[in-house]
Structure formats: C-alpha cells, structure tokens
Write an enzyme that holds these catalytic residues in place. Sequence first.
Site, short mmCIF file in Angstrom:
data_model
loop_
_atom_site.label_atom_id
_atom_site.label_comp_id
_atom_site.label_asym_id
_atom_site.label_seq_id
_atom_site.Cartn_x
_atom_site.Cartn_y
_atom_site.Cartn_z
N ASP A 32 0.85 -1.19 0.00
CA ASP A 32 0.00 0.00 0.00
C ASP A 32 0.89 1.24 0.00
OD1 ASP A 32 -3.21 0.40 0.59
OD2 ASP A 32 -2.00 2.15 1.14
N LYS A 37 -0.65 2.06 7.17
CA LYS A 37 -1.53 0.92 6.89
C LYS A 37 -0.71 -0.37 6.79
CE LYS A 37 -5.52 2.19 4.61
NZ LYS A 37 -6.40 2.45 3.46
N GLU A 159 -14.73 -7.44 -8.49
CA GLU A 159 -15.03 -7.97 -7.16
C GLU A 159 -16.46 -7.61 -6.76
OE1 GLU A 159 -13.22 -9.86 -4.90
OE2 GLU A 159 -15.19 -9.77 -3.93
N LYS A 215 -19.58 -5.75 -13.60
CA LYS A 215 -19.49 -5.12 -12.27
C LYS A 215 -20.40 -3.90 -12.17
CE LYS A 215 -18.36 -3.86 -8.34
NZ LYS A 215 -18.75 -4.60 -7.15
N ASN A 219 -23.92 -3.46 -9.80
CA ASN A 219 -24.17 -2.40 -8.81
C ASN A 219 -25.33 -1.51 -9.23
OD1 ASN A 219 -22.32 -3.33 -7.03
ND2 ASN A 219 -20.91 -1.60 -7.17
N CYS A 271 -19.29 2.78 -2.85
CA CYS A 271 -19.44 2.11 -4.15
C CYS A 271 -20.72 2.43 -4.92
CB CYS A 271 -19.26 0.61 -3.97
SG CYS A 271 -17.54 0.25 -3.51
#
Length: 446
Positions: A32, A37, A159, A215, A219, A271
């Site tokens: 990252d 993180k 994903e 994807k 959504n 999202c």
Amino acid sequence: MALRITVIGTGYLGATHAAAMAELGFEVLGLDAVPEKVEALARGRAPMYEPGLEELLRRHVAGVAGSTGRLRFTTSWEEVGAFGDVHFVCVNTPQKQGEYACDMSYVDGAVDSLAPHLARPALVVGKSTVPVGSADRLARRLAELAPAGEAAELAWNPEFLREGFAVEDTLHPDRIVVGVRSERAEELLREVYAKPVAEGTPFVVTDFPTAELVKTAANSFLATKISFINAMAEVCEAAGGDVVKLAEAIGHDDRIGRKFLRAGIGFGGGCLPKDIRAFMARAGELGADQALTFLREVDSINMRRRSHMVDLARETVGGAFLGQRVAVLGATFKPDSDDVRDSPALNVAGQIHLQGGQVTVYDPKGMENARRIFPTLAYADSALEAVRGADVVLHLTEWREFRELDPQVLGEAVAQRRILDGRNTLDPALWRKAGWFFRALGRPTA
Ligand SMILES: NC(=O)C1=CN([C@@H]2O[C@H](COP(=O)(O)OP(=O)(O)OC[C@H]3O[C@@H](n4cnc5c(N)ncnc54)[C@H](O)[C@@H]3O)[C@@H](O)[C@H]2O)C=CC1
Ligand SMILES: O=C(O)[C@H]1O[C@H](OP(=O)(O)OP(=O)(O)OC[C@H]2O[C@@H](n3ccc(=O)[nH]c3=O)[C@H](O)[C@@H]2O)[C@H](O)[C@@H](O)[C@@H]1O
C-alpha cells in the site's frame, strides 16, 4: 511451485483479498502507498473494522505467533515485482471532485509504478471497479512499460464482496468473473480460484469490456432495486400504505425476490453511489447516455430520501431545528462496518446541524471515521448518552445494538419520546406501547 500473489492497495477490498488468498494457501505480499496501513497490517491488525478479517490476518501474517507466515506486507514496488506471479490491483476509484466520472489516477499510478518492475512473466489482474475500456488502455500501458514485454499480461477480475461480509464473500463468492485475452491468463486465474470453483462457484470467462460491465451492471441493478422500493415508499406515504408489507408481498414472487427491498433513507457507501454516476458518465462518452438516463432517476430518488428524513425530523420537532436536540443513532453507511463514505446517516446529521439543530451522534464502530469527516458534530459514547435530553431520536443505521434498545430505558433519558426509524427495522408496536411517537419511512403513522 505454488503461485505467488501480490495485492496492490490494501483498503477494504485489498486487505480482505490478501488475507483470503493466504487462507487459500498462497504466499502473499501486500503493498500500500500508506506506510501506517502497511505497518498495522504487518502486525496482524486490520486497518478497518470488518468482521472476521483480523482473525484471518493473525492466522497468516508472518511474525504473528502461531501464524502460517504466508502473508507479508511492504511499501516496496521492487519487492512486489520480484515476488509475484499474479498481481491483483485493488486501489480506490473514487468519483472525481465535482464530476460524475471515475478518478482513475490511483489505478493508473499503480500500474505505472508496478510495470517497470515486471522483468519476468506475470499476470496483472485488475479488481478495482473501473469505467469500461480501462482494461484495454491499461494492457497497452503495461506492454509499453514492462521489461518482460508480452510476458507481462493483464486480466480483469471484478469484485462483488459486500462490506460487513467481505471475508465470507471473498472465500465463498456467488460467482467469479474473469476478462482475459489468453489461455494462459485463464489458466492462472483458474489456479488462483481452484478451491471456490471446486466447491461449485460459477467461473465466468469473458472479454475485457464484458468483465468491466458485469461489475457496473450488477451495482446499477442493486441501486435500482433499492430506489424502486424507496419510490414505492414515497407512494405508500402519500396513499397511507405500508412499504414493509408491500416489499414482503412482492418479494414472495421468485422473479422479484425479497433481497434488497429494504426501504429507508437509501443507499450510500464508497461504491453504489459513485459507481452508478461513473457508469452514466462513461456511457455518455461512448454515445450511449440515453441507455442509462434511468440511473439519474435512481440517484435522485436516493438523494431525496435523505432530505425527506430531514424534513420529517424538522416537522416532528415543530417546524424548525433551532434550539432542538437531535440524537442520531448510526453514522456508518451500513451496519457491521466502520465505513462512513457517502453515509446517508451522516449526511442527514450534517444537514440538521447546518439548519441549527444540536446533533449528537453515536455509532458502534464508525465514531473515529465520522469525527474525522464531521468534526463539528457532537459525539456520544453510547446510544443512551446520545439520546439524553433529546427532542427527537433518529435511527439511521440498522445496527443490531439499536434493534435491542429498550424503549422504556431510553424514554427515561429523552426530553421528548419521539423516534423516527429511517431503516424500518425497529418494531413500531414496541415503541408506541412505551409511549413514544413513532414514525417510519413509507409506513402508516399509527
Ligand atoms: N469496498 C468494497 O466493498 C468494494 C470495493 N470495490 C472496488 O475496489 C476498489 C478499492 O475500494 P476500497 O478497498 O473500498 O478502497 P480503499 O480506499 O479502502 O482502499 C484503496 C487502497 O489503495 C491504496 N492506494 C491508492 N493508490 C495506490 C497506489 N498507487 N499504490 C499503492 N496503493 C495505493 C490506498 O492507500 C488504500 O489503502 C474500488 O475500485 C472499489 O470500487 C469493489 C468491490 C467491493
Ligand atoms: O462494489 C462494491 O463495493 C460493493 O457494493 C455493494 O456492497 P456494499 O456497498 O458493501 O453494501 P450493500 O450491502 O450493497 O449496501 C449498500 C447501501 O444500500 C443500502 N441498502 C441495501 C439494501 C437494501 O435493501 N436497502 C438499502 O437501503 C445499505 O444500507 C447501504 O447504504 C454491493 O452489494 C457489492 O456486491 C459490491 O461489491
């Protein structure tokens, strides 16, 4: 030799994906751009709240006592390039400031940083949600920059995990979709996902644009379903109907299904809102904007839910917020997450605060993130403390903890027994029996 996997971008998606890949038996290296993180993950600490993730990390992160040692983290691109056979790109793709379009700078930056370190055969697999056409562009960029040339290939593998169920959804997905341009790419991805596929998970192989579109289509469908039931809630309110009963009744039809028909203050998060907007923007670029004009309506129905909640709260306290104490239960965009990105609950709290209400917020897991975004709101350490002296209580994120609240106990703490249920998960009869004025979106007033 077993495949070695890297995961680039270790946020909500990447941290879970990295841990899940280790759970499937692979050697994994996560990278990252944020060193804090990486340091936290390298100690087996999840950088966010996600049920089951920390346990999985501790089971695999190298250096944690008793771990398999299969999972490590770094900030070094050189190390990632040298280590991986398969590189998953999981960086963020937010909405551009002041525009509908997707900001691709993080994905572009990741590919530009990785490619020069790909000196041996490798498969770069995009997982981030991107506008259709991105994979083709990135494949060309990779070919230009990677020393391995054509041996460094791209694939797209969107994903579908849900926050709050991320670990379960990654290990046992509903389906796996891969956009590939060669048999080798397909074979590598079949190897990565051999376990879930052996357990019966459908494996859909397609081209780049279809994989990207699956994807955004998924959504968009989910967002449309939520806005549909919220539009029905508006009509129910006007006509005196009950949207909860309506959703249950139409959901018994298998073709409609019961899931994603919970009416309330609408969808938020990192999202659904930005993905439907980016989809509209991309369709416009492609000259197909007419096909998606309905998503504009989906978006505006959704945003109307938030202002409707504010209007109902104002009406409930007598027409103006000035001098009124408003308790807000919930800050995250959904329960079982600490994510407050585009949270309907915080948006409502912020609007009421701007209109002069004295707002106090409580959330089981989202307080730290909420404070960062809305430092001017007041925060309480428990639901009971948040409602103390309140003129109205707003239930805006459906945490289990809130469903279990005792209306009698809360009744002793508030100034006025008034509650508005923005998620339709509280039992109206229970609250009304305890002497509360109870109102829920899209349901009869008494
Ligand atoms: N959060 C979710 O539930 C899901 C997210 N997605 C998609 O996955 C992508 C990532 O989403 P989140 O994990 O929620 O975002 P996030 O913001 O939580 O994580 C992204 C991570 O990438 C890192 N990063 C950004 N640029 C980088 C670079 N050039 N090099 C290295 N690291 C970099 C950031 O520091 C951050 O840790 C988005 O495209 C999103 O739409 C897809 C399915 C589910
Ligand atoms: O692309 C993504 O990042 C993910 O977006 C959503 O997952 P997530 O955002 O984690 O959460 P959802 O469970 O979809 O909920 C989204 C929002 O819709 C709201 N919602 C959901 C369902 C419902 O019936 N009503 C409703 O208002 C939730 O409260 C929440 O604010 C999708 O469900 C995932 O499949 C997808 O991978």
